[in-house]
Design a protein around this motif. Structure first.
Motif, PDB file in Angstrom:
ATOM      1  N   GLY A  20      34.378   0.968 -55.009  1.00  0.00           N
ATOM      2  CA  GLY A  20      33.053   1.276 -55.354  1.00  0.00           C
ATOM      3  C   GLY A  20      33.056   1.610 -53.779  1.00  0.00           C
ATOM      4  O   GLY A  20      32.450   3.381 -53.685  1.00  0.00           O
ATOM      5  N   PHE A  64      26.851   1.779 -58.440  1.00  0.00           N
ATOM      6  CA  PHE A  64      26.134   0.346 -58.028  1.00  0.00           C
ATOM      7  C   PHE A  64      25.216   0.315 -59.026  1.00  0.00           C
ATOM      8  O   PHE A  64      24.386   1.055 -58.552  1.00  0.00           O
ATOM      9  CB  PHE A  64      26.457   0.351 -56.702  1.00  0.00           C
ATOM     10  N   ARG A  69      25.722  -2.748 -53.935  1.00  0.00           N
ATOM     11  CA  ARG A  69      25.039  -2.173 -53.396  1.00  0.00           C
ATOM     12  C   ARG A  69      25.513  -3.082 -51.948  1.00  0.00           C
ATOM     13  O   ARG A  69      25.759  -3.200 -51.178  1.00  0.00           O
ATOM     14  CB  ARG A  69      23.940  -1.432 -53.538  1.00  0.00           C
TER      15      ARG A  69
END
Length: 306
Positions: A20, A64, A69
């Motif tokens: 991420g 995301f 997220r």
């Protein structure tokens, strides 16, 4: 009774957090020293366990999902706490050990750090140095880098930093070339010589040669017959008799020592004090980091003058 987290799930959280932050499985794999497929499988297992999708995948990037997220921030907090535990344990040891991850620009890594590492490893045999070279800036915190060495002023409030020894930018040429073509005594004489110049890969611009004339500094861009986008290629061509070029003293030092290059117009050379070493505040007491910083000071002082 609360269910205990398994090692498999913890691995998935680490892989998810890195992917991420870095935007791809490939970058996360490089940071974790595993394969991209291992990262992908770990994230997929975590998604199956959680029952949610964490990423929207395309052929080029990861994005995301709303759930991803939110969970990513929590995963990063978990990794930071784990890192603090690790650093506390490492600080308790007086002898450097474990793995030290070092990032450096390619010229500095090749010409200053790499030659100093064998002697450094002899002093600290229990330490593994993971040296990562490249001119692309990295997020040290996100990628778990312990020490970075860069050219330029780099501001990051999460990092500690200090300048290393200054270096000179000077012209160089091979003795054979100078014997055939003569040695210029002033920058104005470069127009009558073959020159080799550097082109920045990031901007495509050619390097402007700085010279100190009296109390002022000037810059010129010679009409070069050869332009290369790698500073090492410039030095190799100069050593082969390609003409006159300009380079940093720490890069040219090995060539000068072997007699392949000699300084030219050295009275007009300029000094730069823009090599910076950076490390996260969490590593300030890490024995491996402290030992590496000491080694850097010695290595740069040795290589910065020719």
């Amino acid at each position: 009774m609360a269910e205990h987290i398994t090692l498999d799930r913890l691995t998935g959280i680490i892989a998810f957090a890195r992917a991420g932050s870095l935007g791809s499985y490939t970058a996360a794999a490089r940071a974790l020293s595993i394969s991209p497929s291992a990262v992908s499988k770990s994230v997929q297992r975590l998604e199956r366990h959680l029952g949610v999708s964490l990423f929207t995948r395309t052929t080029r990037s990861l994005t995301f999902t709303p759930e991803g997220r939110d969970l990513h921030e929590r995963a990063l907090r978990l990794l930071r706490e784990a890192e603090e535990i690790e650093q506390t344990a490492m600080t308790a040891r007086s002898e450097p050990s474990g793995t030290l991850r070092v990032a450096a620009s390619l010229p500095i890594g090749l010409h200053v750090i790499a030659p100093a590492l064998p002697a450094f490893r002899q002093l600290h045999p229990n330490l593994v140095v993971d040296l990562r070279l490249g001119d692309q800036m990295v997020d040290m915190i996100e990628e778990g880098i312990d020490v970075a060495v860069r050219i330029g002023d780099l501001a990051d409030t999460r990092l500690l930093s200090r300048k290393l020894a200054p270096h000179r930018l000077c012209c160089f040429a091979s003795p054979v070339y100078l014997e055939e073509r003569g040695t210029p005594t002033h920058p104005d004489h470069l127009g009558g010589h073959d020159t080799v110049n550097l082109r920045y890969q990031s901007t495509g611009q050619t390097f402007r040669w700085p010279f100190r004339i009296g109390d002022r500094e000037i810059e010129i861009v010679p009409n070069s017959g050869v332009v290369a986008d790698a500073s090492d290629a410039v030095l190799i061509m100069l050593a082969a008799g390609g003409g006159i070029g300009i380079g940093a003293s720490f890069m040219a030092a090995p060539y000068v020592k072997r007699g392949e290059l000699v300084p030219v117009l050295s009275t007009f050379a300029v000094e730069r004090n823009n090599v910076t070493v950076l490390w996260p505040a969490s590593r300030r007491a890490n024995p491996a980091v402290r030992a590496f910083l000491t080694m850097l000071d010695s290595a740069f002082t040795l290589r910065m003058t020719v």
